[in-house]
Design a protein around this motif. Sequence first.
Motif, PDB file in Angstrom:
ATOM      1  N   MET A   1       0.851  -1.160   0.000  1.00  0.00           N
ATOM      2  CA  MET A   1       0.000   0.000   0.000  1.00  0.00           C
ATOM      3  C   MET A   1       0.902   1.229   0.000  1.00  0.00           C
ATOM      4  O   MET A   1       1.742   1.376   0.866  1.00  0.00           O
ATOM      5  CB  MET A   1      -0.886  -0.036   1.247  1.00  0.00           C
ATOM      6  CG  MET A   1      -1.899   1.048   1.285  1.00  0.00           C
ATOM      7  SD  MET A   1      -2.983   1.011   2.725  1.00  0.00           S
ATOM      8  CE  MET A   1      -3.741  -0.563   2.621  1.00  0.00           C
ATOM      9  N   GLY A   2       0.710   2.080  -0.948  1.00  0.00           N
ATOM     10  CA  GLY A   2       1.555   3.246  -1.088  1.00  0.00           C
ATOM     11  C   GLY A   2       1.076   4.427  -0.255  1.00  0.00           C
ATOM     12  O   GLY A   2      -0.004   4.407   0.340  1.00  0.00           O
ATOM     13  N   ILE A   3       1.896   5.445  -0.238  1.00  0.00           N
ATOM     14  CA  ILE A   3       1.579   6.646   0.532  1.00  0.00           C
ATOM     15  C   ILE A   3       0.358   7.353  -0.038  1.00  0.00           C
ATOM     16  O   ILE A   3      -0.429   7.938   0.708  1.00  0.00           O
ATOM     17  CB  ILE A   3       2.804   7.579   0.608  1.00  0.00           C
ATOM     18  CG1 ILE A   3       2.592   8.694   1.636  1.00  0.00           C
ATOM     19  CG2 ILE A   3       3.114   8.179  -0.733  1.00  0.00           C
ATOM     20  CD1 ILE A   3       2.700   8.235   3.037  1.00  0.00           C
ATOM     21  N   THR A   4       0.153   7.245  -1.349  1.00  0.00           N
ATOM     22  CA  THR A   4      -1.025   7.883  -1.936  1.00  0.00           C
ATOM     23  C   THR A   4      -2.305   7.181  -1.488  1.00  0.00           C
ATOM     24  O   THR A   4      -3.323   7.838  -1.264  1.00  0.00           O
ATOM     25  CB  THR A   4      -0.940   7.897  -3.469  1.00  0.00           C
ATOM     26  OG1 THR A   4      -0.719   6.569  -3.933  1.00  0.00           O
ATOM     27  CG2 THR A   4       0.192   8.791  -3.944  1.00  0.00           C
ATOM     28  N   SER A   5      -2.241   5.861  -1.337  1.00  0.00           N
ATOM     29  CA  SER A   5      -3.409   5.127  -0.847  1.00  0.00           C
ATOM     30  C   SER A   5      -3.735   5.529   0.585  1.00  0.00           C
ATOM     31  O   SER A   5      -4.901   5.723   0.945  1.00  0.00           O
ATOM     32  CB  SER A   5      -3.160   3.628  -0.900  1.00  0.00           C
ATOM     33  OG  SER A   5      -2.938   3.208  -2.214  1.00  0.00           O
TER      34      SER A   5
END
Length: 144
Positions: free
Chosen positions: A1-5
Amino acid sequence: MGITSLAGMLIAAVIALIALAAGDHNSIFIPGLLEGLWLTVRITAVGAVIAVFMAIVAALARLYGSKPVRWLAVGYVEFFRGTSALVQLFWLFLRVADFGIFMEPFTVAVVTLGLNVGAYGAEVVRGAIQGITAASGKQRPLST
């Protein structure tokens, strides 16, 4: 899970809180929810720092440490990956006090999160190090 998510989920949570606050009968819950949100962010941030530190230390100890140090690292990883985080939380909060070590609930949450996630992260870091050495053609470090 990325920082944008994660940022997207945080924005969605704030929008949901604003929508709930629009109704007069729900506005009494907003201060408690915001306090819980702030506590969660603090636990996550401090726990993540501990987790990254423990992951790097455990992975390096497992790959390059002496035999007793490797055993200690393997024991740490297997224990914290093999037991539930909820069980670890209860043990740190309730059973450690039997040994004269008393911790605040915030400290217990941070330490449990850091140690638990650090054990999983240690395997990721170890695999990454072994993958780099394998790709470079150098001899792979020993692991147990």
